[in-house]
Design a protein around this motif. Structure first.
Motif: not given
Length: 194
Positions: A130-138, A140-155
């Motif tokens: 879908i056109k623009g899906s790469e930006q949406i995926a980026d 979502i990935a940023g949101t997931v990383n924010a939750f990981k950081n909040a729960f102390g999960i290291k990348p």
């Protein structure tokens, strides 16, 4: 497209497909068909019907393929999706901007020109994204990383200087570089991070 008479050594590389050519003076689009032979780009404008004058016929525009600009070994024929889905053809004396309706037609056209002028093919990703899906995926990935950081999960650590290949976000061609670094696509000039 009206019947085009091929020259004695001329062959059709891309059958006529429906496009609209942007008139640079008026900004309006003229419907027609674009075809590629081993010698010419051929643009045929659709005939118009007039209430009083019958069918108006427009001449074919034949452009020698050697008029296409080549920079750094790459023919300057690109897909641009910033305003509308455009197939841009940079000639030595002008730029032609065609609105296309099927991305596969534009990709086939670009591939045929590359193969004709350089002997190389362009690899495009499938048109299922879908056109623009790469930006949406980026995002979502940023949101997931924010939750990981909040729960102390290291990348996980990324490999340093790891070469990778992926499809360009702009035109779908395969691009290569170092993971995590920005690269500019040689086909459509889109800058993106690998």
């Amino acid at each position: 497209m009206e019947e085009y008479k091929l020259g004695s050594d001329e062959v059709v590389l891309v059958e006529p497909f429906y496009v609209s050519l942007e008139d640079k003076k008026t900004g309006k689009f003229m419907d027609g068909e674009l075809m590629l032979t081993n010698e010419y780009l051929i643009w045929a404008r659709d005939p118009k019907r007039s209430l009083f004058h019958g069918k108006q016929v427009f001449p074919l525009e034949k452009i020698k393929v050697d008029r296409i600009k080549i920079y750094d070994g790459i023919p300057q024929v690109k897909i641009n999706t910033s305003e509308y889905d455009a197939l841009l053809i940079y000639l030595k004396n002008k730029t032609m901007s065609f609105e296309y309706y099927e991305v596969e037609d534009a990709q086939k056209f670009i591939n045929a020109i590359n193969k004709l002028l350089t002997g190389n093919e362009v690899v495009f990703q499938s048109g299922n994204a879908i056109k623009g899906s790469e930006q949406i995926a980026d995002k979502i990935a940023g949101t997931v990383n924010a939750f990981k950081n909040a729960f102390g999960i290291k990348p996980q650590e990324q490999a340093v200087n790891k070469p990778i290949s992926k499809n360009c976000k702009g035109c779908g061609a395969v691009i290569t570089g170092i993971q995590g670094k920005s690269v500019k696509c040689p086909y459509c000039d889109t800058v993106q991070e690998l």
